[in-house]
Design a protein around this motif. Structure first.
Motif, PDB file in Angstrom:
ATOM      1  N   ASP A   1       0.659  -1.090  -0.317  1.00  0.00           N
ATOM      2  CA  ASP A   1      -0.028  -0.140   0.033  1.00  0.00           C
ATOM      3  C   ASP A   1       0.835   0.639   0.145  1.00  0.00           C
ATOM      4  O   ASP A   1       0.372   2.271  -0.035  1.00  0.00           O
TER       5      ASP A   1
ATOM      6  N   TRP B   1      -4.012   2.705  10.219  1.00  0.00           N
ATOM      7  CA  TRP B   1      -3.955   2.126   8.455  1.00  0.00           C
ATOM      8  C   TRP B   1      -5.447   1.347   8.602  1.00  0.00           C
ATOM      9  O   TRP B   1      -6.045   1.730   7.242  1.00  0.00           O
TER      10      TRP B   1
ATOM     11  N   GLN C   1      -8.401   4.437   8.956  1.00  0.00           N
ATOM     12  CA  GLN C   1      -8.523   5.289   8.462  1.00  0.00           C
ATOM     13  C   GLN C   1      -7.821   5.007   6.552  1.00  0.00           C
ATOM     14  O   GLN C   1      -7.929   6.473   6.530  1.00  0.00           O
ATOM     15  N   ARG C   2      -7.079   4.273   5.796  1.00  0.00           N
ATOM     16  CA  ARG C   2      -6.592   4.244   5.014  1.00  0.00           C
ATOM     17  C   ARG C   2      -7.426   4.795   4.217  1.00  0.00           C
ATOM     18  O   ARG C   2      -6.676   5.668   2.542  1.00  0.00           O
ATOM     19  N   ASP C   3      -9.036   5.123   4.072  1.00  0.00           N
ATOM     20  CA  ASP C   3      -9.781   5.698   2.681  1.00  0.00           C
ATOM     21  C   ASP C   3      -9.997   6.996   3.325  1.00  0.00           C
ATOM     22  O   ASP C   3     -10.460   7.988   2.372  1.00  0.00           O
ATOM     23  N   VAL C   4      -9.936   7.564   4.486  1.00  0.00           N
ATOM     24  CA  VAL C   4      -9.580   8.526   5.195  1.00  0.00           C
ATOM     25  C   VAL C   4      -8.705   9.997   4.548  1.00  0.00           C
ATOM     26  O   VAL C   4      -8.828  10.363   4.085  1.00  0.00           O
ATOM     27  N   TRP C   5      -7.487   9.017   4.779  1.00  0.00           N
ATOM     28  CA  TRP C   5      -6.065   9.238   4.526  1.00  0.00           C
ATOM     29  C   TRP C   5      -5.433   8.501   2.909  1.00  0.00           C
ATOM     30  O   TRP C   5      -4.662   8.315   3.356  1.00  0.00           O
ATOM     31  N   GLY C   6      -6.929   9.215   1.976  1.00  0.00           N
ATOM     32  CA  GLY C   6      -5.973   8.228   1.117  1.00  0.00           C
ATOM     33  C   GLY C   6      -4.757   8.346   0.406  1.00  0.00           C
ATOM     34  O   GLY C   6      -4.282   8.232  -0.864  1.00  0.00           O
TER      35      GLY C   6
END
Length: 172
Positions: free
Chosen positions: A109, A130, A133-138
Motif C-alpha cells: 500500500d 491504517w 483511516q486508510r480510506d480517509v487519508w487516501g
C-alpha cells in the motif's frame, strides 16, 4: 569472535521471513488481530506479520526501498519491577553502525508519490490507524517507527516535501 557480514545476515533473515510467511497457518492472523484488537486479519497480513517456526510472531521491518531489513520477534519479558509484558525485539547484530531498527509499513500500500506521511509510534498503532483511516487519508502513507527514540536519518527522505503528521503516544 563473531564478525558481522551483511552478505549473510540480511539474506538469512529474508529467507527466514519468506519461510515463516509460507508456513503461517490460515487462522494465525485472526488470532493476532484479535489479540491486538484489530478489526480485520487482512490488516495483519498487509503489514507482513507471520508466525515464526517456534510459534511466536514475526513483524518485518523495512528499509526505505521497501526491502526487509529487520525482523522483530514478539517475546514475553520481565522488566526491572518484575512485571511481565510482551515486546517486539529486533534481531540483534544486523548492522555494524549500532543501529537496530527498521520501519514498519504495509509494503503493497506504500506509494512514495503520495503527498502526506503519517508516522505512528509502534507497528500496532500503525496497523490500527491504517485499518480504520486508510480510506480517509487516501493520499497519505501510514508508517510506524519501532519507538520514539529510534528515528533514523534516512527515514527523513520519506517525509521530504510532504505534509507529515506525527502520532506518538505517552507511555505514562
Amino acid at each position: 569472535g563473531y564478525t558481522y557480514d551483511a552478505s549473510i545476515t540480511i539474506p538469512f533473515i529474508r529467507l527466514l521471513y519468506e519461510r515463516a510467511v509460507a508456513s503461517t497457518p490460515p487462522g494465525f492472523r485472526g488470532v493476532v488481530a484479535a489479540d491486538r484488537r484489530l478489526l480485520d486479519p487482512a490488516t495483519v497480513a498487509a503489514w507482513g506479520v507471520a508466525r515464526a517456526p517456534d510459534g511466536t510472531w514475526l513483524v518485518p521491518g523495512y528499509s526505505t526501498d521497501g526491502a526487509i531489513a529487520q525482523l522483530y520477534r514478539r517475546a514475553r519479558m520481565c522488566d526491572s519491577r518484575g512485571e511481565w509484558s510482551w515486546r517486539l525485539l529486533p534481531t540483534p547484530g544486523m548492522w555494524t553502525e549500532k543501529r537496530a531498527h527498521a520501519l514498519h509499513l504495509p509494503v503493497a500500500d506504500f506509494n512514495p508519490k503520495r503527498s502526506a506521511v503519517v508516522v505512528c509510534e509502534g507497528p500496532w498503532d500503525g496497523m490500527a490507524l491504517w485499518e480504520v483511516q486508510r480510506d480517509v487519508w487516501g493520499d497519505a502513507n501510514i508508517i510506524a517507527v519501532p519507538g520514539c527514540t529510534v528515528w533514523q536519518p534516512e527515514w527523513t527522505e520519506l517525509c521530504r516535501g510532504k505534509a507529515v503528521t506525527l502520532l506518538y503516544d505517552s507511555d505514562h
